[in-house]
Design an enzyme around this catalytic site. Sequence first.
Site, PDB file in Angstrom:
ATOM      1  N   SER A  42      46.871  59.495  49.603  1.00 37.82           N
ATOM      2  CA  SER A  42      45.835  59.780  48.613  1.00 37.82           C
ATOM      3  C   SER A  42      45.927  61.220  48.122  1.00 37.82           C
ATOM      4  O   SER A  42      45.651  61.508  46.957  1.00 37.82           O
ATOM      5  CB  SER A  42      44.447  59.527  49.215  1.00 37.82           C
ATOM      6  OG  SER A  42      44.267  58.155  49.514  1.00 37.82           O
ATOM      7  N   GLU A  66      48.044  52.089  44.402  1.00 43.56           N
ATOM      8  CA  GLU A  66      47.768  52.774  43.128  1.00 43.56           C
ATOM      9  C   GLU A  66      46.533  53.667  43.242  1.00 43.56           C
ATOM     10  O   GLU A  66      45.819  53.899  42.269  1.00 43.56           O
ATOM     11  CB  GLU A  66      47.573  51.769  41.978  1.00 43.56           C
ATOM     12  CG  GLU A  66      48.755  50.869  41.725  1.00 43.56           C
ATOM     13  CD  GLU A  66      49.911  51.581  41.063  1.00 43.56           C
ATOM     14  OE1 GLU A  66      49.706  52.667  40.493  1.00 43.56           O
ATOM     15  OE2 GLU A  66      51.031  51.062  41.128  1.00 43.56           O
ATOM     16  N   GLN A  96      35.991  30.474  52.212  1.00 49.20           N
ATOM     17  CA  GLN A  96      34.768  29.869  52.757  1.00 49.20           C
ATOM     18  C   GLN A  96      34.509  28.491  52.139  1.00 49.20           C
ATOM     19  O   GLN A  96      34.135  27.544  52.840  1.00 49.20           O
ATOM     20  CB  GLN A  96      33.579  30.792  52.491  1.00 49.20           C
ATOM     21  CG  GLN A  96      32.293  30.390  53.197  1.00 49.20           C
ATOM     22  CD  GLN A  96      32.367  30.596  54.697  1.00 49.20           C
ATOM     23  OE1 GLN A  96      33.152  31.402  55.173  1.00 49.20           O
ATOM     24  NE2 GLN A  96      31.565  29.856  55.449  1.00 49.20           N
ATOM     25  N   ILE A  97      34.718  28.363  50.857  1.00 53.40           N
ATOM     26  CA  ILE A  97      34.506  27.076  50.191  1.00 53.40           C
ATOM     27  C   ILE A  97      35.486  26.030  50.703  1.00 53.40           C
ATOM     28  O   ILE A  97      35.136  24.860  50.911  1.00 53.40           O
ATOM     29  CB  ILE A  97      34.612  27.242  48.659  1.00 53.40           C
ATOM     30  CG1 ILE A  97      33.380  27.992  48.132  1.00 53.40           C
ATOM     31  CG2 ILE A  97      34.737  25.882  47.957  1.00 53.40           C
ATOM     32  CD1 ILE A  97      33.425  28.332  46.663  1.00 53.40           C
TER      33      ILE A  97
END
Length: 379
Positions: free
Chosen positions: A129, A363, A336-337
């Site tokens: 970073s 990025e 989860q679905i």
Amino acid sequence: MSFSEEQIAFRNTVRKMAEKHVAPIAAEIDETDRFPTELVKLFGEMGLMQLWVPEQYGGPNGNLTLACIAREEISRISPACASIACLNTMFIMPLLHFGSEEQRRRYLPIIAKGGVVTAIAISEPQAGSDVTAIATRARKDGDSYILDGRKQWCSYGVVADYIVVMARTSDSPGADGISAFIVEPKKMKGISFGRHERKMGFRGAPNTPIFFDNVRVPLENLVGEEGKGFRASMRALDLNRPTIGAQSVGLAQGALDACVAYAKERRQFKKAISEFQGVQFMLADMAMQIEAARALVYECARAGDASDWKRLNVLASMAKCVASDMAMKVTTDAVQIFGGYGYTMDYPVERMMRDAKLTQIFEGTNQIQRVVIARELLG
């Protein structure tokens, strides 16, 4: 979104291509972690590898909006494969905005032909970073620079024909001593690569450390002026971050599409789970979040196409951050679905969730994006 007829035609072409050529190999690429060289050839033939090259150098003269469209459409199926499209952005942009005309005439026509892979090497083991902390050095020696150091997380560097490398050319503090150089790893002596990183997601997109040991780089390979490399890398990131946002949107859209189809077929308590309000609300939230992120991404793309650099800087951070956070949320909900099946490799949503995580990291981490946004707000 409101697109022109040309943009819609481009989107449809890329979507059909992805469904025909990417979908059949997406799971295999993830499982084997192989670099799909066949897509480099295909994307080059379609003009995606060289999208940013101006017409005067033999390219298609594309723009940020088209780059976002391409990356979104392919990411509906595989964001790792989508990263191959427009991957040359990070090499092309420093040349276009800071390089010499001689450099543009030397490299851009080659890239314009398609099939050429490029990369940019910025990060180091102790400089992620904090780009200004890079330690790789370049010192003048006659008609060359001597490059020594190590880079980390260089996407596609191990397969690249050309790499833009950020190195320190003086002891000036922070960004002032950083310069950009073009290296040719397949021709220059002293360049070697470490082991492939074994990543959780985005498999098939190689990341390896790069080692520079007394690498001789001609003076004419300096991009722009000495000490101005940091600015070149930041401009490239500003133009590439919206495509990461688009990649996140496409990934989330692919997860939603899979969920809608599955919810209509999966039956519990003698009816499709799509009839349960709890599932309906999850799908509705996913759709709203995707559309909101998509709108921000393409607003950012418009700023880039208008060369509104000040606005692009903050919008790029917003678009990347919002879209990638959204993709992580949507793909997690997708698993989860799907329930227990979503946790298996027999369905694509677990791969999508693994891929989504990286969009919050590369990025520039989303924490760094928030720093950029806050600085703009606070002046």
